[in-house]
Design an enzyme around this catalytic site. Sequence first.
Site, PDB file in Angstrom:
ATOM      1  N   GLU A  34     -23.172   9.382   3.753  1.00 45.81           N
ATOM      2  CA  GLU A  34     -22.475  10.672   3.669  1.00 45.81           C
ATOM      3  C   GLU A  34     -22.206  11.141   5.092  1.00 45.81           C
ATOM      4  O   GLU A  34     -23.136  11.268   5.891  1.00 45.81           O
ATOM      5  CB  GLU A  34     -23.308  11.717   2.901  1.00 45.81           C
TER       6      GLU A  34
ATOM      7  N   THR B 208     -32.256   9.620   7.078  1.00 42.96           N
ATOM      8  CA  THR B 208     -31.097  10.382   7.535  1.00 42.96           C
ATOM      9  C   THR B 208     -30.927  10.018   9.003  1.00 42.96           C
ATOM     10  O   THR B 208     -31.888  10.116   9.765  1.00 42.96           O
ATOM     11  CB  THR B 208     -31.342  11.905   7.413  1.00 42.96           C
TER      12      THR B 208
ATOM     13  N   GLU C 294     -21.599  13.760   7.759  1.00 44.97           N
ATOM     14  CA  GLU C 294     -21.901  15.189   7.910  1.00 44.97           C
ATOM     15  C   GLU C 294     -22.062  15.548   9.383  1.00 44.97           C
ATOM     16  O   GLU C 294     -22.192  14.671  10.246  1.00 44.97           O
ATOM     17  CB  GLU C 294     -23.211  15.547   7.182  1.00 44.97           C
TER      18      GLU C 294
ATOM     19  N   ASP D 207     -30.334  20.209   3.698  1.00 46.64           N
ATOM     20  CA  ASP D 207     -28.992  19.648   3.578  1.00 46.64           C
ATOM     21  C   ASP D 207     -28.173  20.487   2.601  1.00 46.64           C
ATOM     22  O   ASP D 207     -28.654  20.863   1.533  1.00 46.64           O
ATOM     23  CB  ASP D 207     -29.064  18.192   3.104  1.00 46.64           C
TER      24      ASP D 207
ATOM     25  N   THR E 269     -21.322  16.776   2.888  1.00 48.71           N
ATOM     26  CA  THR E 269     -20.343  15.721   3.133  1.00 48.71           C
ATOM     27  C   THR E 269     -18.966  16.310   3.410  1.00 48.71           C
ATOM     28  O   THR E 269     -18.519  17.223   2.717  1.00 48.71           O
ATOM     29  CB  THR E 269     -20.268  14.781   1.916  1.00 48.71           C
TER      30      THR E 269
ATOM     31  N   LYS F  74     -32.373  10.898  -1.515  1.00 47.86           N
ATOM     32  CA  LYS F  74     -31.967  11.333  -0.177  1.00 47.86           C
ATOM     33  C   LYS F  74     -33.107  11.228   0.828  1.00 47.86           C
ATOM     34  O   LYS F  74     -32.926  11.581   1.987  1.00 47.86           O
ATOM     35  CB  LYS F  74     -31.520  12.797  -0.241  1.00 47.86           C
TER      36      LYS F  74
ATOM     37  N   ARG G 148     -18.582  15.465 -14.154  1.00 49.21           N
ATOM     38  CA  ARG G 148     -18.444  16.468 -15.227  1.00 49.21           C
ATOM     39  C   ARG G 148     -17.005  16.673 -15.692  1.00 49.21           C
ATOM     40  O   ARG G 148     -16.741  17.485 -16.562  1.00 49.21           O
ATOM     41  CB  ARG G 148     -19.002  17.820 -14.753  1.00 49.21           C
TER      42      ARG G 148
ATOM     43  N   TYR H 179     -31.454  13.808 -10.675  1.00 52.34           N
ATOM     44  CA  TYR H 179     -30.977  15.060 -10.072  1.00 52.34           C
ATOM     45  C   TYR H 179     -31.020  16.307 -10.951  1.00 52.34           C
ATOM     46  O   TYR H 179     -30.960  17.424 -10.439  1.00 52.34           O
ATOM     47  CB  TYR H 179     -29.582  14.867  -9.478  1.00 52.34           C
TER      48      TYR H 179
ATOM     49  N   HIS I 227     -15.339  17.388  -1.281  1.00 52.58           N
ATOM     50  CA  HIS I 227     -16.436  16.502  -1.689  1.00 52.58           C
ATOM     51  C   HIS I 227     -17.033  16.977  -3.012  1.00 52.58           C
ATOM     52  O   HIS I 227     -17.207  16.189  -3.946  1.00 52.58           O
ATOM     53  CB  HIS I 227     -17.520  16.462  -0.603  1.00 52.58           C
TER      54      HIS I 227
ATOM     55  N   TYR J 236     -24.195  21.421   0.690  1.00 51.75           N
ATOM     56  CA  TYR J 236     -23.207  20.765  -0.174  1.00 51.75           C
ATOM     57  C   TYR J 236     -21.963  21.638  -0.072  1.00 51.75           C
ATOM     58  O   TYR J 236     -21.540  22.259  -1.026  1.00 51.75           O
ATOM     59  CB  TYR J 236     -23.793  20.765  -1.595  1.00 51.75           C
TER      60      TYR J 236
ATOM     61  N   GLU K 115     -16.997   8.564  -3.273  1.00 51.43           N
ATOM     62  CA  GLU K 115     -15.652   9.126  -3.443  1.00 51.43           C
ATOM     63  C   GLU K 115     -14.576   8.105  -3.113  1.00 51.43           C
ATOM     64  O   GLU K 115     -13.572   8.011  -3.808  1.00 51.43           O
ATOM     65  CB  GLU K 115     -15.477  10.336  -2.519  1.00 51.43           C
TER      66      GLU K 115
ATOM     67  N   GLN L 296     -30.157   8.927  -7.618  1.00 51.51           N
ATOM     68  CA  GLN L 296     -29.708  10.328  -7.719  1.00 51.51           C
ATOM     69  C   GLN L 296     -29.249  10.674  -9.134  1.00 51.51           C
ATOM     70  O   GLN L 296     -29.583  11.730  -9.672  1.00 51.51           O
ATOM     71  CB  GLN L 296     -28.567  10.538  -6.722  1.00 51.51           C
TER      72      GLN L 296
ATOM     73  N   ASP M 133     -26.247  11.181   5.937  1.00 54.73           N
ATOM     74  CA  ASP M 133     -27.221  11.441   4.871  1.00 54.73           C
ATOM     75  C   ASP M 133     -27.162  10.272   3.886  1.00 54.73           C
ATOM     76  O   ASP M 133     -26.436  10.307   2.896  1.00 54.73           O
ATOM     77  CB  ASP M 133     -26.850  12.771   4.195  1.00 54.73           C
TER      78      ASP M 133
ATOM     79  N   ARG N   2     -27.135   6.462  -4.905  1.00 55.79           N
ATOM     80  CA  ARG N   2     -26.436   7.152  -6.011  1.00 55.79           C
ATOM     81  C   ARG N   2     -27.055   6.899  -7.370  1.00 55.79           C
ATOM     82  O   ARG N   2     -27.008   7.762  -8.254  1.00 55.79           O
ATOM     83  CB  ARG N   2     -24.967   6.719  -6.039  1.00 55.79           C
TER      84      ARG N   2
HETATM   85 CA    CA Z   1     -25.576  15.338   1.882  1.00 52.44          CA
END
Ligand code: CA
Length: 429
Positions: A196, A252, A198, A123, A344, A248, A139, A239, A130, A125, A358, A235, A228, A232
């Site tokens: 997500e 899927t 995709e 997968d 995404t 994840k 961040r 992560y 996104h 990104y 989001e 994650q 996906d 969260r």
């Molecule tokens: Ca994804």
Amino acid sequence: MSELLISWVRSANSSKTVFPLNNLPYCIFTSANRKFHFGVGIGDQILDVTATAEAFGIPSAVVQTGEWNSFMGLGREKWASFRKSLIKSLAVGSNDQVNLSTHLINRLDAQLHMPFKVTEFTDFYAGRQHATNVGTMFRGPENALPPNWLHIPIGYNGRASSVVISGTEIFRPRGQLKGPNDNVPHFGLSKRFDFELELGAIVGNSSEHQISVDQADANIFGYVLLNDWSARDIQAWEYQPLGPFQAKASATTVSPWIVTAEALKPFRTNTPQREFPLLEHIKDTGPMLFDIDLEVDLVTTEGEKSTVTKTNYKEMYYSSAQQLAHHTACGCPMRIGDLLGSGTISGKSKDSRGSMLELSWGGKEPILISENVSRSFLKDGDTVIMRGCAKSENYKIGFGSCIGQVLLSLIHISEPTRQEAISYAVFCL
Ligand code: CA
């Protein structure tokens, strides 16, 4: 833009259909007297390819496998000649009408299965909006995009074992959690479970060494819609520094029709302007994205329904061909049936964001579904429906839908987790 091809299957000529003769997506289906047969979508019908393989020069062993991987293994020339023969045989005025019409099944009488065996799943990104949205939340806007993002398509090796077909029930995952106010982590149900949106690219030709972007493009057999599912809260804790893992891995979902790269050819669009030129091995070699409208409907457990996202695949920063070329750059072999998630797909506007993370901005701005129902993340009983369609003035190329309902599993869990599950179920209602 090319013309609508007219078929003797009348429903394929309707302005409403997303399966005109120009599309011809592939599936695996079961009906009253057919089990795991190869099929081709045409209008509201499915042509039984297993029963007609001989007429199309496909060895019978190939259509006994119940997975399109065996057909992909025949090579690109066969992909092209089969599609050409299909178009000729299903076109109005064809001599094959009498023979083939006995091998048509109403789509509503067929049950669809996984159209191919997922060999491995990677997968990416690769949606700039996104990545910008998620990076801003985690961040701050100054450091939204990681320093490597504009130079390489970032990805992770996912799980093929949990890729499931549309309609499969999705169980809320459990995992290790540690909220910002927790002193220690605990094990429990994800409370921030998300989708997500995709597109999944299917590798149809294996490679042993590094391949170019053009070779990668030619090796992609087709595309499916892909959800996906993402926990969260799991994650957020797990992560750093190696990226997603358990968040994840629970499931899927993919749509049941493989829309061929060939059918999407008229909808190719350019990749966006680059701030930094890409290195040679992933440089754009032409229009590499596709103009595909994408939508997500959320049907809540209360029975309310709302289209929460409308976006387009052309928003991506890296194409599947560039992702595949990059994947092979270190010498990584690729296999028939390898599945590559696009990442995404979010647009710039608020209603074009491809995940609830989001859409609700990390849960701070719940999405209004109806007057009395809102959502920040998915509740048990909620159903996510993804749809995709490439549209021209003359016809539409549809993907069908990619559906999953979130359920709570009380099986095989410890007593404290079961208690938490029950209290959470009550909380959800
Ligand atoms: Ca994804």
